[in-house]
Design an enzyme around this catalytic site. Structure first.
Site, PDB file in Angstrom:
ATOM      1  N   GLU A   1     -35.962  64.128 -38.080  1.00 21.05           N
ATOM      2  CA  GLU A   1     -36.807  64.396 -36.912  1.00 21.05           C
ATOM      3  C   GLU A   1     -37.770  65.519 -37.250  1.00 21.05           C
ATOM      4  O   GLU A   1     -37.415  66.509 -37.865  1.00 21.05           O
ATOM      5  CB  GLU A   1     -35.928  64.774 -35.717  1.00 21.05           C
ATOM      6  CG  GLU A   1     -35.104  63.606 -35.214  1.00 21.05           C
ATOM      7  CD  GLU A   1     -34.444  63.912 -33.891  1.00 21.05           C
ATOM      8  OE1 GLU A   1     -35.155  64.289 -32.948  1.00 21.05           O
ATOM      9  OE2 GLU A   1     -33.217  63.770 -33.804  1.00 21.05           O
TER      10      GLU A   1
ATOM     11  N   LYS B   1     -26.001  52.568 -43.627  1.00 19.46           N
ATOM     12  CA  LYS B   1     -26.526  53.555 -42.678  1.00 19.46           C
ATOM     13  C   LYS B   1     -25.425  54.480 -42.178  1.00 19.46           C
ATOM     14  O   LYS B   1     -25.563  55.709 -42.189  1.00 19.46           O
ATOM     15  CB  LYS B   1     -27.181  52.819 -41.507  1.00 19.46           C
ATOM     16  CG  LYS B   1     -27.588  53.707 -40.332  1.00 19.46           C
ATOM     17  CD  LYS B   1     -28.654  54.704 -40.715  1.00 19.46           C
ATOM     18  CE  LYS B   1     -29.103  55.489 -39.483  1.00 19.46           C
ATOM     19  NZ  LYS B   1     -30.133  56.474 -39.790  1.00 19.46           N
TER      20      LYS B   1
ATOM     21  N   ASN C   1     -24.920  58.624 -43.270  1.00 24.80           N
ATOM     22  CA  ASN C   1     -24.932  59.731 -42.311  1.00 24.80           C
ATOM     23  C   ASN C   1     -23.572  60.421 -42.221  1.00 24.80           C
ATOM     24  O   ASN C   1     -23.496  61.638 -42.024  1.00 24.80           O
ATOM     25  CB  ASN C   1     -25.379  59.245 -40.935  1.00 24.80           C
ATOM     26  CG  ASN C   1     -26.890  59.227 -40.800  1.00 24.80           C
ATOM     27  OD1 ASN C   1     -27.606  59.706 -41.678  1.00 24.80           O
ATOM     28  ND2 ASN C   1     -27.393  58.665 -39.724  1.00 24.80           N
TER      29      ASN C   1
ATOM     30  N   ASP D   1     -23.165  58.499 -35.124  1.00 27.91           N
ATOM     31  CA  ASP D   1     -22.904  57.625 -36.263  1.00 27.91           C
ATOM     32  C   ASP D   1     -21.508  57.848 -36.830  1.00 27.91           C
ATOM     33  O   ASP D   1     -20.829  56.896 -37.244  1.00 27.91           O
ATOM     34  CB  ASP D   1     -23.962  57.832 -37.354  1.00 27.91           C
ATOM     35  CG  ASP D   1     -25.330  57.310 -36.939  1.00 27.91           C
ATOM     36  OD1 ASP D   1     -25.466  56.863 -35.787  1.00 27.91           O
ATOM     37  OD2 ASP D   1     -26.265  57.368 -37.759  1.00 27.91           O
TER      38      ASP D   1
END
Length: 390
Positions: free
Chosen positions: A146, A199, A203, A259
């Site tokens: 981000e 994914k 994470n 996650d």
């Protein structure tokens, strides 16, 4: 030139829309009218310097609106980047927004290949393909920070497409590769369930590394040792490396908490102990930080910034909030300084907008990352930031 429709103007969807609109015709669907208005006026609803730059110029071919039917029409690819929040009651990601877009895409643009960029529970792509009776649903994990989402799309570490149709995967990967400014980007075309796993495991590994150095710091604090000296010695091992090793109040933000919990849920009926321990470790770390503050017997604690890191405008599930709630539960007054907050109260704590007044009235000031604005009150500051980096 391809015609691409992106659904969702969060940092993932918006960064992809801007990235691809540099070379292709891109339509961006967003249901939030405030975001649509900002984007149509060339302004970004999120903090990201590269996105802000391209939106303020005429260098991109981007159309923004909320009418999915018209914006999806004739699209070659529809990229789905809607939020999939973790639902603790269901112990599962809420994929309803993805389901809704898939249904719309099949109705309005049956010719389009659908690429899901939202984070998914392992097995969703195959399950949804069967449920919707389609062969056009694929998954491509994103690995973005981000505040630097477009930068990370321009200079990607890797491009992965999960699909049972390799020719579609290669075509989409090539779109991303051609839009990147980085040469020789590794591309991997694998089955969708494996891509979904990549994914979540990626994470969760990052969360594991954060948790490891946080527990190292907790140990050093309890034993009266120098955390910095231990970390510097440990990280001289090239197999470990001198990165992602700065202690904090815990991992937070939009991705890592949800996650890791989703991966833990996916491990049901699978022998394991490590994945669940990563989730638990984050809670234990916040307990330790809060207890350290409580032991100081402060009358008033200041929370300096709720955001996760400098340059971000996001404080969703930031670790400092967990510490704040624990301190408040002990009856200690908490005052918040966060310029991005419009409200006068946050979790029933007063928001102080005058930084000087904030510094003067607080006995202890919590900050997840060191800030030059607090240099004049260093004796009040509590942080575990030892290396002054992310």
């Amino acid at each position: 030139m391809a015609k691409i429709c992106v659904v969702g103007a969060g940092y993932v969807g918006l960064s992809l829309a801007v990235l691809l609109a540099r070379q292709h015709e891109v339509h961006l669907v967003e249901i939030n009218p405030e975001k649509v208005q900002l984007l149509q006026s060339g302004r970004s609803p999120i903090t990201d310097a590269d996105i802000e730059h391209y939106l303020s110029t005429s260098e991109i071919n981007l159309t923004v609106g909320s009418d999915a039917k018209s914006l999806m029409a004739d699209a070659e690819f529809i990229i789905i980047a809607t939020p999939t929040n973790y639902d603790p009651k269901l112990n599962y990601f809420d994929v309803s927004s993805v389901d809704a877009v898939v249904a719309e895409a099949l109705q309005y643009a049956p010719q389009a290949e659908m690429i899901v960029k939202s984070t998914l529970p392992v097995g969703y792509t195959k399950e949804a393909s069967a449920r919707f009776n389609t062969t056009k649903l694929h998954f491509s994990p994103e690995f973005l920070r981000e505040g630097m989402a477009l930068h990370d799309n321009l200079y990607p570490s890797r491009i992965i497409v999960g699909t049972d149709h390799p020719e579609v995967g290669r075509r989409f990967a090539e779109l991303l590769k051609q839009a990147a400014l980085k040469d020789d980007v590794p591309c991997l075309i694998i089955p969708p369930t494996e891509a979904e796993s990549v994914k979540l495991f990626s994470n969760t590994y990052l969360a594991l590394r954060i948790s490891f150095f946080n527990e190292l710091d907790t140990y050093a604090c309890k034993k009266g040792l120098s955390t910095k000296a231990i970390i510097e010695g440990v990280c001289l091992d090239p197999r470990i490396g001198n990165f992602y090793n700065n202690p904090s109040f815990g991992y937070g933000g939009y991705c890592l908490p949800k996650d890791t919990k989703q991966l833990r849920a996916n491990f049901e009926h699978v022998p394991s102990s490590l994945i669940g321990a990563i989730v638990e470790s984050n809670s234990v770390r916040k307990d330790f930080i809060a207890d350290s503050i409580i032991d100081m017997h402060p009358q008033r604690v200041g929370v300096f910034r709720l955001i996760m890191k400098s340059g971000s405008d996001n404080f969703r599930q930031s670790s400092i909030q967990g510490v704040m709630k624990r301190i408040k539960a002990k009856g200690i007054e908490v005052v918040v300084y966060e310029p991005l907050l419009k409200e006068d109260r946050f979790f029933n704590s007063r928001v102080e907008r005058d930084l000087n007044k904030f510094k003067q009235e607080c006995d202890v000031i919590l900050t997840n990352r060191a800030a030059p604005e607090l240099d004049d009150v260093k004796e009040k500051v509590y942080t575990r930031d030892l290396f002054h980096n992310i």
